[in-house]
Scaffold this motif. Sequence first.
Motif, short mmCIF file in Angstrom:
data_model
loop_
_atom_site.label_atom_id
_atom_site.label_comp_id
_atom_site.label_asym_id
_atom_site.label_seq_id
_atom_site.Cartn_x
_atom_site.Cartn_y
_atom_site.Cartn_z
N THR A 35 43.77 35.31 46.76
CA THR A 35 42.49 36.02 46.66
C THR A 35 42.70 37.48 47.04
OG1 THR A 35 42.07 35.20 48.89
CG2 THR A 35 40.92 34.09 47.09
N VAL A 36 41.81 38.34 46.58
CA VAL A 36 41.94 39.77 46.84
C VAL A 36 40.86 40.23 47.80
CG1 VAL A 36 43.06 40.36 44.67
CG2 VAL A 36 40.57 40.36 44.81
N ASN A 37 41.15 41.33 48.51
CA ASN A 37 40.12 41.90 49.38
C ASN A 37 39.28 42.89 48.59
OD1 ASN A 37 41.66 44.23 49.24
ND2 ASN A 37 42.50 44.05 51.29
N SER A 38 38.39 43.61 49.27
CA SER A 38 37.44 44.46 48.54
C SER A 38 38.13 45.61 47.81
CB SER A 38 36.38 45.00 49.50
OG SER A 38 36.99 45.87 50.42
N LYS A 39 39.38 45.92 48.22
CA LYS A 39 40.10 47.00 47.52
C LYS A 39 41.00 46.46 46.41
CE LYS A 39 40.20 50.22 51.33
NZ LYS A 39 40.83 50.28 52.63
N GLY A 40 41.04 45.15 46.26
CA GLY A 40 41.83 44.57 45.17
C GLY A 40 43.25 44.19 45.55
N TYR A 41 43.55 44.20 46.85
CA TYR A 41 44.91 43.82 47.28
C TYR A 41 44.97 42.32 47.57
CZ TYR A 41 45.79 48.81 48.19
OH TYR A 41 45.95 50.16 48.08
N TYR A 42 46.07 41.68 47.15
CA TYR A 42 46.34 40.31 47.59
C TYR A 42 46.82 40.39 49.03
CZ TYR A 42 46.04 38.86 42.74
OH TYR A 42 45.60 38.61 41.47
N TYR A 43 46.09 39.85 49.96
CA TYR A 43 46.44 40.03 51.36
C TYR A 43 47.30 38.88 51.89
CZ TYR A 43 42.15 37.27 51.81
OH TYR A 43 41.18 36.32 51.67
N ALA A 44 48.04 39.19 52.97
CA ALA A 44 48.96 38.22 53.56
C ALA A 44 48.17 37.14 54.29
CB ALA A 44 49.90 38.93 54.53
N GLU A 45 48.70 35.94 54.31
CA GLU A 45 48.10 34.88 55.10
C GLU A 45 49.19 33.92 55.60
OE1 GLU A 45 45.16 33.57 52.28
OE2 GLU A 45 46.55 32.12 51.42
N MET A 46 48.81 33.10 56.58
CA MET A 46 49.76 32.18 57.18
C MET A 46 49.85 30.95 56.28
SD MET A 46 49.85 31.29 61.21
CE MET A 46 48.22 30.64 61.23
N ALA A 47 50.90 30.88 55.46
CA ALA A 47 50.99 29.79 54.48
C ALA A 47 51.53 28.50 55.11
CB ALA A 47 51.87 30.23 53.32
N PHE A 48 52.44 28.63 56.07
CA PHE A 48 53.04 27.45 56.70
C PHE A 48 52.80 27.55 58.21
CE2 PHE A 48 55.41 28.53 52.88
CZ PHE A 48 55.24 27.37 52.14
N ALA A 49 51.58 27.26 58.60
CA ALA A 49 51.13 27.52 59.97
C ALA A 49 51.94 26.79 61.02
CB ALA A 49 49.65 27.16 60.10
N ASP A 50 52.40 25.58 60.72
CA ASP A 50 53.09 24.79 61.76
C ASP A 50 54.46 25.34 62.11
OD1 ASP A 50 53.53 24.13 59.15
OD2 ASP A 50 54.25 22.10 59.59
N LYS A 51 55.01 26.27 61.29
CA LYS A 51 56.34 26.81 61.58
C LYS A 51 56.28 28.08 62.44
CE LYS A 51 58.31 27.00 57.42
NZ LYS A 51 59.41 27.22 56.47
N CYS A 52 55.10 28.66 62.62
CA CYS A 52 54.98 29.95 63.32
C CYS A 52 55.33 29.80 64.80
CB CYS A 52 53.57 30.50 63.17
SG CYS A 52 53.34 32.10 63.97
N THR A 53 56.16 30.73 65.29
CA THR A 53 56.54 30.70 66.71
C THR A 53 55.90 31.86 67.49
OG1 THR A 53 58.50 32.01 66.24
CG2 THR A 53 58.78 29.62 66.24
N GLY A 54 55.11 32.67 66.83
CA GLY A 54 54.46 33.80 67.51
C GLY A 54 55.45 34.84 67.97
N CYS A 55 56.50 35.11 67.17
CA CYS A 55 57.56 36.03 67.60
C CYS A 55 57.14 37.50 67.52
CB CYS A 55 58.82 35.82 66.76
SG CYS A 55 58.66 36.37 65.06
N VAL A 56 56.03 37.80 66.88
CA VAL A 56 55.42 39.13 66.82
C VAL A 56 56.12 40.08 65.82
CG1 VAL A 56 54.47 41.02 68.23
CG2 VAL A 56 54.86 38.86 69.29
N ASN A 57 57.22 39.63 65.20
CA ASN A 57 57.91 40.52 64.26
C ASN A 57 57.00 41.04 63.16
OD1 ASN A 57 60.32 40.42 65.54
ND2 ASN A 57 61.42 39.30 63.97
N CYS A 58 56.15 40.17 62.60
CA CYS A 58 55.28 40.58 61.50
C CYS A 58 54.31 41.66 61.97
CB CYS A 58 54.50 39.39 60.95
SG CYS A 58 53.56 38.49 62.20
N ALA A 59 53.79 41.49 63.18
CA ALA A 59 52.78 42.42 63.68
C ALA A 59 53.37 43.78 63.98
CB ALA A 59 52.11 41.85 64.92
N ILE A 60 54.61 43.82 64.50
CA ILE A 60 55.15 45.14 64.86
C ILE A 60 55.73 45.87 63.64
CG2 ILE A 60 55.63 44.53 67.28
CD1 ILE A 60 58.57 44.62 66.59
N ILE A 61 55.98 45.15 62.56
CA ILE A 61 56.45 45.83 61.35
C ILE A 61 55.28 46.19 60.42
CG2 ILE A 61 56.86 43.78 59.89
CD1 ILE A 61 59.48 46.48 60.15
#
Lengths: 76, 257
Positions: A35-61
């Motif tokens: 799905t797209v946001n109001s500006k027409g971008y396909y936004y990122a989402e957590m596709a495989f939630a059970d694998k996330c370790t909360g390492c913060v790499n995505c947020a700091i990049i």
Amino acid sequence: MAKIRGAIVVDAERCKGCSVCVANCPQQVIALGKTVNSKGYYYAEMAFADKCTGCVNCAIICPDGAISVYRVKVEN
Amino acid sequence: MEVQEIINEKNLVYQPSKLLTGAAFNFCPGCGHGTVVRLVMEVVEEMDIQSDVIGISPVGCSVLLYDFYNIDVIQAAHGRATAVATGLKRVLPDKFVFTYQGDGDLAAIGTGETIHACNRGENITVIYVNNGTYGMTGGQMAPTTIPGMKTSTSPRGRDVATMGHPLRITDIVASLDGACYVTRQAVHTPAAVRKTKRALRTAFENQKLKRGTSFVEVVCSCHSGWKMTPLQSNRWMEENMFPYYPLGDLKVMNGQT
């Protein structure tokens, strides 16, 4: 054994779908959605939630500061 | 455990700085400028100096900094950020003053101001984002464009015989006695982002200790100007920009962390 579980929240309106977080996630948790946001971008989402370790790499990049990260220790 | 249980205020480990206004950045998707803009506010928030920090944004992609920051920001004329910072720091010596400039600004039209401010050892922090092109105006060749690099005004690649050599202004600044901390960093991987954040922290700490000019270069991609995707441009930057602009500290005065 205790296990680390994480979760991310993506601000869909700030995300521009640049995929930098997708490439830098060591667990391949993130993917661009269908799905797209109001500006027409396909936004990122957590596709495989059970694998996330909360390492913060995505947020700091993330160039747009669109990601918040949560982490919790789960006792089995 | 369900995802909704994890997403709870007490489990929060990272969120974007509260000193950002919440306005969406005007940079292109994937631009490293956004990361640097964010890191500066994270450092200011960690040091708890938000009421004492004044930013100066000149012309270029940095021009709308005041829209994103919940701190005081002055808009300077093209290339004159370090001149404005000099005046500001001398009138208000207790404030933390930083400039946020691109290469088309700092290394082209503002070369004179930059070199002389650093040579005088003005007690300011200069943040210099180098993407080797004039990003905002459409990817024209800049003084920092590397040899062979294609831009809209050098479509066959930069030819050093007719167009000259790229300017490593950070190396020039490192040779000046007034500069106390000169470093070159990047923001293309999480590890590089962490190092850049540490460098920015040192640069702000130096102002508190009145050591002289701190100069932080961030080598950054401009995929709109380079006509690539964000991931391709990060790879291209590693292969082509880093050999010419090697990362690391160029000058560290004794006693710095």
